[in-house]
Design a protein around this motif. Structure first.
Motif, PDB file in Angstrom:
ATOM      1  N   GLU A  46       0.755  -1.232   0.161  1.00 54.54           N
ATOM      2  CA  GLU A  46      -0.091   0.035   0.251  1.00 54.54           C
ATOM      3  C   GLU A  46       0.785   1.215  -0.165  1.00 54.54           C
ATOM      4  O   GLU A  46       0.457   2.156  -0.539  1.00 54.54           O
ATOM      5  CB  GLU A  46      -0.892  -0.042   1.251  1.00 54.54           C
ATOM      6  N   ALA A  47       2.037   1.165   0.723  1.00 54.87           N
ATOM      7  CA  ALA A  47       2.876   2.163   0.710  1.00 54.87           C
ATOM      8  C   ALA A  47       3.315   2.621  -0.917  1.00 54.87           C
ATOM      9  O   ALA A  47       3.648   3.729  -1.119  1.00 54.87           O
ATOM     10  CB  ALA A  47       4.076   2.115   1.660  1.00 54.87           C
ATOM     11  N   VAL A  48       3.545   1.454  -1.448  1.00 53.92           N
ATOM     12  CA  VAL A  48       4.410   1.693  -3.028  1.00 53.92           C
ATOM     13  C   VAL A  48       3.271   2.356  -3.719  1.00 53.92           C
ATOM     14  O   VAL A  48       3.571   3.202  -4.762  1.00 53.92           O
ATOM     15  CB  VAL A  48       4.445   0.184  -3.362  1.00 53.92           C
ATOM     16  N   LEU A  49       1.957   1.905  -3.505  1.00 56.63           N
ATOM     17  CA  LEU A  49       0.685   2.610  -4.143  1.00 56.63           C
ATOM     18  C   LEU A  49       0.679   3.944  -3.867  1.00 56.63           C
ATOM     19  O   LEU A  49       0.629   5.147  -4.791  1.00 56.63           O
ATOM     20  CB  LEU A  49      -0.500   1.762  -3.737  1.00 56.63           C
ATOM     21  N   VAL A  50       0.799   4.412  -2.610  1.00 57.38           N
ATOM     22  CA  VAL A  50       0.696   5.995  -2.269  1.00 57.38           C
ATOM     23  C   VAL A  50       1.943   6.672  -3.108  1.00 57.38           C
ATOM     24  O   VAL A  50       1.672   7.679  -3.410  1.00 57.38           O
ATOM     25  CB  VAL A  50       0.886   6.008  -0.706  1.00 57.38           C
ATOM     26  N   GLY A  51       3.157   5.954  -2.886  1.00 55.59           N
ATOM     27  CA  GLY A  51       4.210   6.672  -3.656  1.00 55.59           C
ATOM     28  C   GLY A  51       3.907   6.758  -5.362  1.00 55.59           C
ATOM     29  O   GLY A  51       4.267   7.941  -5.672  1.00 55.59           O
ATOM     30  N   ASN A  52       3.357   5.741  -5.817  1.00 53.08           N
ATOM     31  CA  ASN A  52       2.992   6.014  -7.244  1.00 53.08           C
ATOM     32  C   ASN A  52       1.959   6.907  -7.400  1.00 53.08           C
ATOM     33  O   ASN A  52       2.355   7.864  -8.382  1.00 53.08           O
ATOM     34  CB  ASN A  52       2.377   4.613  -7.826  1.00 53.08           C
ATOM     35  N   ILE A  53       1.009   7.025  -6.664  1.00 57.58           N
ATOM     36  CA  ILE A  53       0.077   8.147  -6.877  1.00 57.58           C
ATOM     37  C   ILE A  53       0.501   9.643  -6.776  1.00 57.58           C
ATOM     38  O   ILE A  53       0.258  10.438  -7.451  1.00 57.58           O
ATOM     39  CB  ILE A  53      -1.064   8.017  -5.965  1.00 57.58           C
ATOM     40  N   SER A  54       1.522   9.707  -5.968  1.00 56.72           N
ATOM     41  CA  SER A  54       2.321  10.867  -5.456  1.00 56.72           C
ATOM     42  C   SER A  54       2.956  11.357  -6.635  1.00 56.72           C
ATOM     43  O   SER A  54       3.127  12.554  -6.935  1.00 56.72           O
ATOM     44  CB  SER A  54       2.970  10.870  -4.192  1.00 56.72           C
TER      45      SER A  54
END
Length: 246
Positions: A46-54
């Motif tokens: 989920e942290a990877v997903l937040v990073g991608n969206i950011s």
């Protein structure tokens, strides 16, 4: 808020500010900074997903700069990265945590070594180097949400002016990150909470990014290369630490 304590939100905002600065200065590195910190409070995927969206959100603010300054090499590297990103996503959802840590450490260390070794010591024809860059950019982007270590050696060793190299990396991020995020959500890795968290952190990312752009205008090409090497070195050190800790 979003299942996180106020302390965790505060730490995430400060980290987002620092991550934005690194990205504005180096052209990449936002995920390298923000994902490990977020992974302390939410699941790593989920942290990877937040990073991608950011990364995608901040990339939208640089479309004009990308159109003016990016090198055409960004096109084939992006196409190759798109082809290999599903392989990285597959590895993310199937490999054990131990194997994941090992692969991240190996790629991070390899990228760092390729950047810091003197340019005259390692030489590769442009097309094979571009092919390897596309592969590792896609794989590492899908696997760890960190495509930067895959492309940074090519753009530093390709001897492009820093302005063009930085804009080219930003262009690749702008295309890869929304597709990667969509695939994550389709695979059931994260959802609306991660989107909202990325939106919450975006103002801090934006302020940090503007500060990084301002700093970029004051550094020499050599200083820029050193800053990129330091970002990669930090990523490599963090990856090795996680490997040894595990």
């Amino acid at each position: 808020m979003l299942g996180l304590s106020l302390e965790a939100i505060g730490i995430a905002l400060v980290t987002a500010l620092a991550a934005g600065f690194v990205r504005g200065l180096a052209g990449f590195g936002l995920s390298v900074v923000i994902v490990p910190v977020l992974a302390l409070t939410i699941a790593p995927r989920e942290a990877v997903l937040v990073g991608n969206i950011s990364l995608f959100l901040i990339g939208l603010t640089d479309i004009g700069r990308i159109r003016r300054e990016a090198d055409r090499s960004a096109i084939p590297i992006t196409l190759l990265a798109l082809a290999f990103m599903p392989l990285g996503l597959w590895a993310l959802v199937t490999l054990s945590a131990d194997w994941a840590r090992l692969l991240i450490a190996l790629v991070s260390l390899g990228a760092f070594v390729l950047v810091v070794v003197p340019l005259g010591k390692i030489a590769m024809p442009r097309k094979p180097a571009m092919g390897l860059s596309g592969f590792f950019t896609g794989f590492f982007g899908g696997f760890a949400g960190m495509p930067g270590p895959g492309m940074a050696p090519f753009y530093l060793r390709g001897r492009l002016p820093p302005r063009e190299a930085r804009a080219s990396m930003m262009a690749i991020f702008l295309v890869l990150t929304p597709l990667s995020s969509a695939l994550f959500i389709a695979l059931g890795v994260g959802g609306m909470r991660e989107v909202l968290l990325a939106l919450l952190l975006f103002p801090a990312v934006l302020v940090g990014d503007l500060m990084g752009h301002a700093a970029f205008g004051r550094v020499t090409p050599r200083q820029w290369q050193v800053s990129v090497a330091l970002v990669l070195g930090g990523a490599a050190a963090g990856a090795v630490w996680k490997l040894l800790e595990g």
